[in-house]
Design an enzyme around this catalytic site. Structure first.
Site, PDB file in Angstrom:
ATOM      1  N   GLN A 101      20.948  56.165 -24.589  1.00 58.22           N
ATOM      2  CA  GLN A 101      20.103  56.462 -25.757  1.00 58.22           C
ATOM      3  C   GLN A 101      19.352  55.249 -26.310  1.00 58.22           C
ATOM      4  O   GLN A 101      18.198  55.368 -26.726  1.00 58.22           O
ATOM      5  CB  GLN A 101      20.941  57.121 -26.861  1.00 58.22           C
ATOM      6  CG  GLN A 101      20.098  57.535 -28.066  1.00 58.22           C
ATOM      7  CD  GLN A 101      20.792  58.521 -28.960  1.00 58.22           C
ATOM      8  OE1 GLN A 101      21.162  59.603 -28.517  1.00 58.22           O
ATOM      9  NE2 GLN A 101      20.966  58.183 -30.217  1.00 58.22           N
ATOM     10  N   TRP A 142      24.847  59.222 -38.083  1.00 54.82           N
ATOM     11  CA  TRP A 142      24.379  57.916 -38.543  1.00 54.82           C
ATOM     12  C   TRP A 142      23.998  56.977 -37.402  1.00 54.82           C
ATOM     13  O   TRP A 142      23.016  56.243 -37.486  1.00 54.82           O
ATOM     14  CB  TRP A 142      25.400  57.237 -39.465  1.00 54.82           C
ATOM     15  CG  TRP A 142      24.866  55.909 -39.914  1.00 54.82           C
ATOM     16  CD1 TRP A 142      25.355  54.679 -39.633  1.00 54.82           C
ATOM     17  CD2 TRP A 142      23.663  55.693 -40.678  1.00 54.82           C
ATOM     18  NE1 TRP A 142      24.552  53.692 -40.172  1.00 54.82           N
ATOM     19  CE2 TRP A 142      23.509  54.297 -40.815  1.00 54.82           C
ATOM     20  CE3 TRP A 142      22.693  56.535 -41.239  1.00 54.82           C
ATOM     21  CZ2 TRP A 142      22.442  53.730 -41.507  1.00 54.82           C
ATOM     22  CZ3 TRP A 142      21.626  55.966 -41.926  1.00 54.82           C
ATOM     23  CH2 TRP A 142      21.512  54.583 -42.052  1.00 54.82           C
ATOM     24  N   ASN A 143      24.776  56.989 -36.312  1.00 55.42           N
ATOM     25  CA  ASN A 143      24.428  56.068 -35.219  1.00 55.42           C
ATOM     26  C   ASN A 143      23.037  56.394 -34.686  1.00 55.42           C
ATOM     27  O   ASN A 143      22.239  55.489 -34.426  1.00 55.42           O
ATOM     28  CB  ASN A 143      25.463  56.143 -34.092  1.00 55.42           C
ATOM     29  CG  ASN A 143      26.807  55.631 -34.554  1.00 55.42           C
ATOM     30  OD1 ASN A 143      26.978  54.441 -34.790  1.00 55.42           O
ATOM     31  ND2 ASN A 143      27.761  56.526 -34.738  1.00 55.42           N
ATOM     32  N   SER A 144      22.755  57.679 -34.526  1.00 56.08           N
ATOM     33  CA  SER A 144      21.439  58.071 -33.996  1.00 56.08           C
ATOM     34  C   SER A 144      20.324  57.666 -34.953  1.00 56.08           C
ATOM     35  O   SER A 144      19.292  57.128 -34.532  1.00 56.08           O
ATOM     36  CB  SER A 144      21.402  59.578 -33.733  1.00 56.08           C
ATOM     37  OG  SER A 144      22.252  59.877 -32.654  1.00 56.08           O
ATOM     38  N   HIS A 178      33.327  57.187 -33.803  1.00 52.54           N
ATOM     39  CA  HIS A 178      34.016  56.294 -34.738  1.00 52.54           C
ATOM     40  C   HIS A 178      34.698  55.129 -34.017  1.00 52.54           C
ATOM     41  O   HIS A 178      34.592  53.985 -34.429  1.00 52.54           O
ATOM     42  CB  HIS A 178      35.067  57.081 -35.546  1.00 52.54           C
ATOM     43  CG  HIS A 178      34.475  57.785 -36.722  1.00 52.54           C
ATOM     44  ND1 HIS A 178      34.766  57.454 -38.024  1.00 52.54           N
ATOM     45  CD2 HIS A 178      33.580  58.789 -36.802  1.00 52.54           C
ATOM     46  CE1 HIS A 178      34.092  58.226 -38.851  1.00 52.54           C
ATOM     47  NE2 HIS A 178      33.355  59.065 -38.122  1.00 52.54           N
ATOM     48  N   ASP A 201      28.022  63.739 -42.984  1.00 55.04           N
ATOM     49  CA  ASP A 201      26.976  62.945 -43.652  1.00 55.04           C
ATOM     50  C   ASP A 201      25.563  63.306 -43.190  1.00 55.04           C
ATOM     51  O   ASP A 201      24.592  62.722 -43.660  1.00 55.04           O
ATOM     52  CB  ASP A 201      27.228  61.456 -43.359  1.00 55.04           C
ATOM     53  CG  ASP A 201      27.267  61.177 -41.857  1.00 55.04           C
ATOM     54  OD1 ASP A 201      27.559  62.106 -41.075  1.00 55.04           O
ATOM     55  OD2 ASP A 201      26.989  60.035 -41.460  1.00 55.04           O
ATOM     56  N   ASP A 254      39.468  52.191 -39.760  1.00 57.09           N
ATOM     57  CA  ASP A 254      38.400  53.122 -40.120  1.00 57.09           C
ATOM     58  C   ASP A 254      38.585  53.398 -41.613  1.00 57.09           C
ATOM     59  O   ASP A 254      39.718  53.588 -42.080  1.00 57.09           O
ATOM     60  CB  ASP A 254      38.559  54.426 -39.303  1.00 57.09           C
ATOM     61  CG  ASP A 254      37.304  55.294 -39.395  1.00 57.09           C
ATOM     62  OD1 ASP A 254      36.957  55.709 -40.517  1.00 57.09           O
ATOM     63  OD2 ASP A 254      36.668  55.544 -38.365  1.00 57.09           O
TER      64      ASP A 254
HETATM   65  O1  LIG Z   1      22.968  61.258 -24.457  1.00 56.61           O
HETATM   66  C1  LIG Z   1      23.443  60.559 -25.355  1.00 56.61           C
HETATM   67  C2  LIG Z   1      23.817  61.076 -26.619  1.00 56.61           C
HETATM   68  C3  LIG Z   1      24.354  60.211 -27.551  1.00 56.61           C
HETATM   69  N1  LIG Z   1      24.547  58.896 -27.244  1.00 56.61           N
HETATM   70  C4  LIG Z   1      25.157  57.971 -28.229  1.00 56.61           C
HETATM   71  O2  LIG Z   1      26.160  58.674 -28.957  1.00 56.61           O
HETATM   72  C5  LIG Z   1      26.174  58.229 -30.301  1.00 56.61           C
HETATM   73  C6  LIG Z   1      26.100  59.447 -31.212  1.00 56.61           C
HETATM   74  O3  LIG Z   1      26.449  59.037 -32.495  1.00 56.61           O
HETATM   75  P1  LIG Z   1      25.990  59.811 -33.823  1.00 56.61           P
HETATM   76  O4  LIG Z   1      24.543  60.003 -33.815  1.00 56.61           O
HETATM   77  O5  LIG Z   1      26.533  59.077 -35.000  1.00 56.61           O
HETATM   78  O6  LIG Z   1      26.608  61.239 -33.670  1.00 56.61           O
HETATM   79  P2  LIG Z   1      28.122  61.818 -33.611  1.00 56.61           P
HETATM   80  O7  LIG Z   1      28.740  61.440 -32.355  1.00 56.61           O
HETATM   81  O8  LIG Z   1      27.987  63.262 -33.916  1.00 56.61           O
HETATM   82  O9  LIG Z   1      28.820  61.044 -34.848  1.00 56.61           O
HETATM   83  C7  LIG Z   1      29.837  61.369 -35.775  1.00 56.61           C
HETATM   84  O10 LIG Z   1      30.097  60.106 -36.428  1.00 56.61           O
HETATM   85  C8  LIG Z   1      28.973  59.550 -37.131  1.00 56.61           C
HETATM   86  C9  LIG Z   1      29.378  58.190 -37.669  1.00 56.61           C
HETATM   87  O11 LIG Z   1      30.377  58.289 -38.622  1.00 56.61           O
HETATM   88  C10 LIG Z   1      28.518  60.499 -38.228  1.00 56.61           C
HETATM   89  O12 LIG Z   1      27.373  59.973 -38.880  1.00 56.61           O
HETATM   90  C11 LIG Z   1      28.203  61.859 -37.618  1.00 56.61           C
HETATM   91  O13 LIG Z   1      27.824  62.770 -38.640  1.00 56.61           O
HETATM   92  C12 LIG Z   1      29.406  62.380 -36.843  1.00 56.61           C
HETATM   93  O14 LIG Z   1      29.099  63.635 -36.235  1.00 56.61           O
HETATM   94  C13 LIG Z   1      24.991  57.284 -30.485  1.00 56.61           C
HETATM   95  O15 LIG Z   1      25.450  55.944 -30.498  1.00 56.61           O
HETATM   96  C14 LIG Z   1      24.130  57.531 -29.260  1.00 56.61           C
HETATM   97  O16 LIG Z   1      23.429  56.380 -28.816  1.00 56.61           O
HETATM   98  C15 LIG Z   1      24.175  58.394 -26.016  1.00 56.61           C
HETATM   99  O17 LIG Z   1      24.315  57.195 -25.743  1.00 56.61           O
HETATM  100  N2  LIG Z   1      23.630  59.252 -25.112  1.00 56.61           N
END
Ligand SMILES: O=c1ccn([C@@H]2O[C@H](COP(=O)(O)OP(=O)(O)O[C@H]3O[C@H](CO)[C@@H](O)[C@H](O)[C@H]3O)[C@@H](O)[C@H]2O)c(=O)[nH]1
Length: 453
Positions: free
Chosen positions: A332, A350-352, A19, A371, A118
């Site tokens: 990533q 969502w970011n992924s 976030h 979500d 936020d």
């Molecule tokens: O080895 C890795 C693993 C992850 N990432 C980054 O980490 C972020 C992960 O974000 P996301 O996929 O959104 O997962 P969470 O960290 O679990 O995000 C939380 O926040 C998101 C945005 O509100 C929600 O959609 C999710 O459900 C919630 O778990 C992304 O930008 C990835 O690019 C890396 O750079 N390298």
């Protein structure tokens, strides 16, 4: 656009999950577009350290971090429940942020002219009103997930007494006919409705109509019906993403050598696995996933954040040392950009999902909470750019089936075509004449206090 010479924007961050990073990205972009304004980034010390350590001081010259109380009592011993830190923080709100704002005003000598928070922070409406400044809420996830929080009371009333197996669809909400009750985040119709986190997001949905603007890390063309419906309910809805396409990071680090490893693989042959910044699947699922990869001989790159659980994969790691690579963290965006990556096995944060769309990589989704169920459903049923694992969790057979579907079936080809089309739309949205670019210009005007300029 003429940006006023004075102005002090306070950004209030939610310090968990992914976030604070996107909020800081947004603040950096705003400060680049309105260099005359001051920005205070108000967050816990732990989260500030984490997010600011990823960028160079030159990249945030007019942004000042301020730390607030994280709500953890002195000497507190955590039980191991991941929600505990979140609940302690929620208890400390909004007093901790009020103190943070006072500190930011005292130290900069500038009164606040805009409150950017936020979207979770429903109290931004009252704070903004008391200070006589606009409240801009920022939603880090998809338009669909903010919509379900706006419709929580309607969903509860409509589904009351009907909810049997969770297959009831939300066809009474514009753009949601593919969504089932069981795809919803906990706290809407199932789970503990009175848990502090669920109360917060419920209040958020009720309060957002008071926000001067809602900014979303997405693009309008991904779910036009939902965005139009949100526009009919809120004062200003501004999809300004995907961030990682609009404002890609200037550099990245690849300490584990993921990119050279990918360079040695065939086009679209590798499965990339990551479950975001918070999660590691349960042991039985980790083992099932590993067995499926090994049996199918699918080359894999696995971002495995909890090293204490690696011992569960003993044997597998040795046997697959030439097939796959397991690392604690990956760059990533660059991984998903790499032509060797053929599928992303993800928790559907969502970011992924958004990063995978922006790079045209189909997904195998295994949602866990929040979500993620909604995102998975959109991926599978609405955009048809991936598949959810059958039965909802990783078993050897469900994972094998999903891998075969994406890699070796006609449906996999369709997914690649569909995600390619969506990727193009995302690129156009962030282009010079695109919807996200125009929306960002509107946001700068709101934040700078010259929305009519
Ligand atoms: O080895 C890795 C693993 C992850 N990432 C980054 O980490 C972020 C992960 O974000 P996301 O996929 O959104 O997962 P969470 O960290 O679990 O995000 C939380 O926040 C998101 C945005 O509100 C929600 O959609 C999710 O459900 C919630 O778990 C992304 O930008 C990835 O690019 C890396 O750079 N390298």
């Amino acid at each position: 656009m003429q940006v006023p010479n004075e102005g002090h924007v306070a950004a209030l961050a939610f310090p968990f999950g992914t976030h604070a990073t996107p909020l800081l990205t947004l603040v950096r972009r705003l400060s680049a577009s309105a260099p005359n304004l001051k920005f205070s980034f108000i967050n816990t010390s732990k989260s500030n350290q984490k997010v600011f350590s990823k960028i160079k001081p030159n990249d945030y010259q007019n942004i000042k971090p301020f730390n607030v109380d994280d709500g953890v009592p002195e000497g507190h011993v955590f039980s191991g429940d991941p929600l505990e830190a979140v609940e302690l923080f929620l208890r400390a709100m909004p007093e901790n942020f009020k103190n943070g704002l006072e500190g930011a005003v005292a130290e900069t000598g500038a009164k606040i002219t805009c409150l950017l928070t936020d979207a979770f922070f429903w109290f931004g409406a009252d704070m903004g009103a008391e200070m006589g400044v606009p409240w801009v809420a920022f939603w880090t996830a998809a338009p669909c997930s903010i919509s379900v929080h706006m419709y929580t009371d309607v969903v509860r009333n409509t589904l009351k007494g009907k909810e049997e197996n969770g297959d009831e669809t939300l066809d009474f909400i514009p753009g949601m006919s593919a969504i089932r009750a069981k795809d919803l985040p906990a706290g809407i119709v199932h789970g503990k409705l009175e848990a502090p986190f669920n109360i917060m997001v419920h209040k958020m949905g009720q309060t957002l109509p008071r926000a001067t603007a809602l900014a979303i890390n997405s693009f309008e063309e991904i779910n036009p019906t939902i965005t139009n419906d949100l526009k009919s309910k809120l004062k200003m809805v501004l999809n300004i993403g995907p961030f990682d396409l609009a404002w890609p990071p200037k550099s990245f680090s690849d300490e584990s050598g993921c990119i050279p490893w990918l360079d040695n693989h065939d086009k679209a042959s590798v499965a990339y696995l990551s479950f975001g910044s918070l999660l590691t699947p349960q042991p039985n699922e980790l083992i099932a996933l590993a067995e499926a990869l090994e049996t199918q001989r699918v080359p894999f790159l696995w971002s495995f954040r909890d090293s204490s659980k690696l011992q569960l994969l003993e044997g597998f790691l040795e046997r697959t040392s030439t097939l796959g690579k397991v690392v604690p963290w990956t760059p990533q965006l660059q991984v998903l950009e790499h032509p060797s990556v053929g599928v992303f096995i993800t928790h559907a944060g969502w970011n992924s999902v958004s990063e995978s769309i922006a790079r045209g990589v189909p997904m195998i989704c295994r949602p866990f909470f929040a979500d993620q169920g909604l995102n998975s459903r959109l991926v599978e049923e609405v955009w048809k750019i991936g598949v959810s694992v059958e039965g909802g969790n990783f078993t050897k057979s469900a994972t094998t089936k999903a891998l075969e579907l994406v890699f070796s079936s006609g449906k996999g080809g369709e997914m690649r075509e569909n995600i390619g089309n969506l990727k193009q739309k995302a690129k156009i949205a962030v282009g010079s004449d695109g919807s996200s670019t125009k929306n960002f210009t509107s946001l700068v005007k709101v934040v700078a206090g010259c929305e009519n300029a």
